[in-house]
Structures are given as C-alpha cells and as structure tokens.
Design a protein around this motif. Sequence first.
Motif, PDB file in Angstrom:
ATOM      1  N   UNK A  51       9.833 -11.294  -2.072  1.00 39.55           N
ATOM      2  CA  UNK A  51       8.926 -10.380  -2.761  1.00 39.55           C
ATOM      3  C   UNK A  51       9.564  -9.017  -2.987  1.00 39.55           C
ATOM      4  N   UNK A  52      10.889  -8.956  -2.870  1.00 39.21           N
ATOM      5  CA  UNK A  52      11.624  -7.763  -3.240  1.00 39.21           C
ATOM      6  C   UNK A  52      11.670  -6.666  -2.198  1.00 39.21           C
ATOM      7  N   UNK A  53      11.356  -6.989  -0.944  1.00 42.57           N
ATOM      8  CA  UNK A  53      11.403  -5.998   0.127  1.00 42.57           C
ATOM      9  C   UNK A  53      12.535  -6.355   1.084  1.00 42.57           C
ATOM     10  N   UNK A  54      13.410  -5.398   1.338  1.00 40.31           N
ATOM     11  CA  UNK A  54      14.589  -5.622   2.174  1.00 40.31           C
ATOM     12  C   UNK A  54      14.248  -5.347   3.630  1.00 40.31           C
ATOM     13  N   UNK A  55      14.476  -6.327   4.494  1.00 38.79           N
ATOM     14  CA  UNK A  55      14.260  -6.177   5.938  1.00 38.79           C
ATOM     15  C   UNK A  55      15.616  -6.148   6.625  1.00 38.79           C
ATOM     16  N   UNK A  56      15.899  -5.057   7.328  1.00 38.48           N
ATOM     17  CA  UNK A  56      17.185  -4.903   8.005  1.00 38.48           C
ATOM     18  C   UNK A  56      16.980  -5.012   9.505  1.00 38.48           C
TER      19      UNK A  56
ATOM     20  N   UNK B 232       0.825  -1.213   0.000  1.00 33.47           N
ATOM     21  CA  UNK B 232       0.000   0.000   0.000  1.00 33.47           C
ATOM     22  C   UNK B 232       0.859   1.263   0.000  1.00 33.47           C
ATOM     23  N   UNK B 233       2.020   1.188   0.632  1.00 33.71           N
ATOM     24  CA  UNK B 233       2.889   2.365   0.754  1.00 33.71           C
ATOM     25  C   UNK B 233       4.054   2.327  -0.231  1.00 33.71           C
ATOM     26  N   UNK B 234       4.056   1.337  -1.110  1.00 29.89           N
ATOM     27  CA  UNK B 234       5.156   1.226  -2.066  1.00 29.89           C
ATOM     28  C   UNK B 234       6.495   1.042  -1.398  1.00 29.89           C
ATOM     29  N   UNK B 235       6.503   0.354  -0.273  1.00 36.57           N
ATOM     30  CA  UNK B 235       7.726   0.209   0.527  1.00 36.57           C
ATOM     31  C   UNK B 235       8.688  -0.782  -0.116  1.00 36.57           C
ATOM     32  N   UNK B 236       9.978  -0.422  -0.099  1.00 39.17           N
ATOM     33  CA  UNK B 236      11.031  -1.319  -0.577  1.00 39.17           C
ATOM     34  C   UNK B 236      11.987  -1.714   0.538  1.00 39.17           C
ATOM     35  N   UNK B 237      11.898  -1.023   1.686  1.00 40.86           N
ATOM     36  CA  UNK B 237      12.804  -1.355   2.796  1.00 40.86           C
ATOM     37  C   UNK B 237      12.079  -1.211   4.125  1.00 40.86           C
ATOM     38  N   UNK B 238      12.378  -2.129   5.033  1.00 36.95           N
ATOM     39  CA  UNK B 238      11.820  -2.127   6.381  1.00 36.95           C
ATOM     40  C   UNK B 238      12.967  -2.255   7.369  1.00 36.95           C
ATOM     41  N   UNK B 239      12.985  -1.384   8.370  1.00 34.50           N
ATOM     42  CA  UNK B 239      13.976  -1.502   9.432  1.00 34.50           C
ATOM     43  C   UNK B 239      13.263  -2.067  10.649  1.00 34.50           C
ATOM     44  N   UNK B 240      13.879  -3.059  11.270  1.00 31.20           N
ATOM     45  CA  UNK B 240      13.210  -3.813  12.328  1.00 31.20           C
ATOM     46  C   UNK B 240      13.900  -3.630  13.671  1.00 31.20           C
ATOM     47  N   UNK B 241      13.102  -3.356  14.695  1.00 29.65           N
ATOM     48  CA  UNK B 241      13.573  -3.530  16.055  1.00 29.65           C
ATOM     49  C   UNK B 241      13.489  -5.012  16.374  1.00 29.65           C
ATOM     50  N   UNK B 242      13.923  -5.407  17.552  1.00 26.88           N
ATOM     51  CA  UNK B 242      13.943  -6.833  17.878  1.00 26.88           C
ATOM     52  C   UNK B 242      12.519  -7.380  17.959  1.00 26.88           C
ATOM     53  N   UNK B 243      12.291  -8.490  17.276  1.00 27.89           N
ATOM     54  CA  UNK B 243      10.972  -9.107  17.256  1.00 27.89           C
ATOM     55  C   UNK B 243      11.112 -10.603  17.056  1.00 27.89           C
ATOM     56  N   UNK B 244      10.915 -11.364  18.145  1.00 26.50           N
ATOM     57  CA  UNK B 244      10.955 -12.812  18.021  1.00 26.50           C
ATOM     58  C   UNK B 244       9.748 -13.331  17.254  1.00 26.50           C
ATOM     59  N   UNK B 245       8.623 -12.599  17.323  1.00 28.76           N
ATOM     60  CA  UNK B 245       7.450 -13.026  16.560  1.00 28.76           C
ATOM     61  C   UNK B 245       7.727 -12.994  15.063  1.00 28.76           C
ATOM     62  N   UNK B 246       8.502 -12.009  14.606  1.00 27.81           N
ATOM     63  CA  UNK B 246       8.845 -11.956  13.179  1.00 27.81           C
ATOM     64  C   UNK B 246       9.800 -13.088  12.808  1.00 27.81           C
ATOM     65  N   UNK B 247      10.649 -13.493  13.724  1.00 29.29           N
ATOM     66  CA  UNK B 247      11.497 -14.670  13.491  1.00 29.29           C
ATOM     67  C   UNK B 247      10.630 -15.918  13.405  1.00 29.29           C
ATOM     68  N   UNK B 248       9.627 -15.977  14.266  1.00 26.24           N
ATOM     69  CA  UNK B 248       8.721 -17.130  14.329  1.00 26.24           C
ATOM     70  C   UNK B 248       8.012 -17.354  13.000  1.00 26.24           C
TER      71      UNK B 248
END
Length: 481
Positions: free
Chosen positions: A133-138, A107-123
């Motif tokens: 899908x072409x989106x960079x998560x740092x 929806x926001x045309x995002x190409x990059x996401x910066x992440x704080x610590x999240x074990x749920x996202x690891x899960x």
Amino acid sequence: MNARPIHFVSPADFRERVSDALQDQALRSSMRGAMEFLQTKRSTQFPDAGELEQLRDLSEAIRQHALANLPDLLVQFEASLQALGVHVHWAGTAGEANAIIHGIAQQHGARSIVKGKSMASEEVELNHYLSERGIDCVESDMGEYIVQLAGEKPSHIVMPALHKTRAEIGALFERHLPGTPYTEDVDTLILAGRRSLRQKFADADIGLSGVNFAAADTGTLWLVENEGNGRLSTTVPDVHIALMGVEKVVARLEHIVPLASLLTRSATGQPITTYFNLITGPRRAGELDGPREMHVVLLDNGRTQAYADQQLRATLQCIRCGACMNHCPVYERVGGHAYGTTYPGPIGKIISPHLLGLEETADLVTASSLCGACAEVCPVRIPIPSLLVRLRTEANRDPAQQVDRPLRGQGASFSRGERLVWRFWSGAFARPPVYRWFRWLATRLRAFTPPGQLGWTRHREPLVPARRSLSDLLRERGQAE
C-alpha cells in the motif's frame, strides 16, 4: 528499502525443509555453536538453584494470575490507557490489526514507519501488507534490519539473524548500503548499520513497537531491548503505535519486575538488559520528547482459542525469552526457517496451531523428541511436552467427533488406517498369546523392513560395534571369579 518483504513459506511443507536443513552442514555447525554458547551463558546467570526455582515459581504464579483474570485486566488496561490519552484498538485477526495500523497511517498521511522489535508485527506480516500500500516499514533492530535487507524472516525470536555469518552480513551491507566496503569486523558492521538507520528515526512519520509486558493498573508498556532503537522508535516520531498480544497484560506494574529479571537472563544470559523502556502515555505538557499521539492495538489472532481451554491456556504464559529454542535438540539441527512460522522451536509448536490452525501445523507438533529440555528451562514453567501431546491428540482426533471446544483444524492428521493399526497393536499387546504370535511372525518378516534407519536417526553417528559379545564378557567374568 532495497529488499522487499516476503511471506513465510507454509509450515505445511515442514518435512521437505527439514530434509534440506539436515543436509546443510554449515547451518548445523553454526546452530550447534550458537546454542551451546547461549546455554552456557544462561547457566552462568543462575548459580543459585534455589533462587532460580523460587523466581520461576513466582513468575509462573504471576502469569497464571494474569491469565485467570485476563478479561477483567484487559478492561482495566483499556481504561488506564484511555485515561492517559491513549487510543485503544481491538484486533480479532491479523487482517484487522493490519487494517487498523494502515488506517492510522492514512490519517496522518504517513509514508514511512520505523519499527522497534515486534514479533507481533512479524506474526501479522505487517511489513508486507503496508509495502503493498505504498508505506515503507524499516526495521531498526539490527538483527531484524539484517534479515529485512536479505529479504528473509527472523530465524529466532530474540536473535533474528542468528543463522547469518559475518561474511554473509558483510556482503549484504556492501550490496545494500552505499559507501560500505566489505568487511567481516563485527564492530565495523554494526557502525555501518547504525549510520544507515540514524536518519530513518528522524524521517519516519510513525514509530511502531511491540510490547514485552503491560501493567493494567497504570497503563504502562514495558519494552526490553539492548540497542536503543526501541527508545528512538517510540520517542522521536510524533505518533507511536504499539502492537501487542492480549496475553501480555499483568495486574500490577510491580509484577513485571521478576518477569523482566528472568527474561533477560533466560534469553541471552545477560544479568540485565541495556534498556528498560517504561511508556505511560504520550508526551505531556512541558515534556521535550515522546510521541504527541499514541495508539495501542490489542491483538487476538487465535489467542482466545488457547485461552478457552484450561490446559492449553498455559501456552499464553510465555514471555518470549527463547530459552526453549536454545535448548531444543530439534531446533538446533534444523534452524528457525525450517518451521515456516513466526515462532519456531518448542514455543512455536504449541502456539502456531492456534494462530494458523492444525491443518497447517500438524507436522510441527510431532517434531519433538519430548525430551523435556524446553520445560526444564522455561522461566514460567510452561509444560510444553504435555501440550505437544495434547495437540497431537487433537490433530489425530476424528473430525466427526463432538468436543466442547474443537480446535481449528481438528483431525488434520486423522487416518482410519492408522487407527486400525493402533487398535490391532493395543489388542495384541493386551493378550500374551496374540502378542507371542505377532512377535514370531514379525521376526520371520524382518527382510521386508527398511535397510537403513529412519527419521532423524539417519543423521546421527552410528554406534561403535562392541568388540566382545555380552556372553563373552560374562564368560570372562565367571572365569576370573
């Protein structure tokens, strides 16, 4: 990123990885030193045993109250969030959570996401899903950043790069961070990592975080961290997404205070963490920072299975401090990667069967001596040993047996041959004549037993043979008298 996210190996291969880990003397030495250090730091934070037990009682009561009222609290939490202008999403599975977050990014045309610590996202393996899908998560947590550069997964829920040495990190940064010379100096390595990450916060289209606790009455998200990366991830980008398990909700904001007090002291032996971030909605009129749009994704992913069972519900009391891991003799010897799950150690053994099914995790629930060290240090008194026994029972239950709420993968370890053996043994043990006959026969067949010790005892130091027999000692005592 230079390193591509990877999937966890299957926990079904746990036995093979344990064998490799036990042969890795460097890993075992490193883990032992780290665990002893963390155990000592934790003990220094609780000099008053009475205060500790009172705090544990209070925190256990808070978590049990929240779980007892969880459906109502989630509805209240959703209403509080929506009143603040927060978009609320419900995800029943890992796939649904990933699809929701990907949809927001699109929806926001995002190409990059910066992440704080999240074990749920690891899960849910979000990094891998979005990368395809072409989106960079740092990852911006330093430990998470290190293992992401290495193409690995966290080995500890609080200290993700616990298994890495300074030399390995120095070589990793030299290889992946341009202009970074090799060094083993910790301060220099941290500064190099921070320089590399600083621009990522400004460039990111979306910031993503986990949630340590959430208050239903105010809609407040409580994030605990030490590095400031969580605050940057949730305030600099225009869009903030928080991914949290449904069990993280408590009734009132004030209920979080004792939980936070126990969390930091139990996890890293700190009297208090460096940053407590309390987020109550997106940026308001007149405010200079914070996201302009905020989303909260409420994740089930097997948690309702544990919740539906009165005994297994205690699994969801966990506040993710990692104290059980730091005191577990099994985790200390094999490290976190051997488990092949997001949550290793004792807490992983009791929560992973609900997330992945007993067919994948049946070996994990048996990887415990049931010594009880995990239960003794758990700040919210989760009875981990009894839950492990229950899960072992479910794994060995006849799949055809009808139960009110069967667990996913029930009967994964069921064996008719093993059942026959135990029936024979219980019958023999209950009848003294049969037991004496069995004992006589067993002593005559001892030549067929394995010559070496089995299991984890193979990796222990052998007992020193006694210089004198018991009969010699008793004879000497009698002569002395």
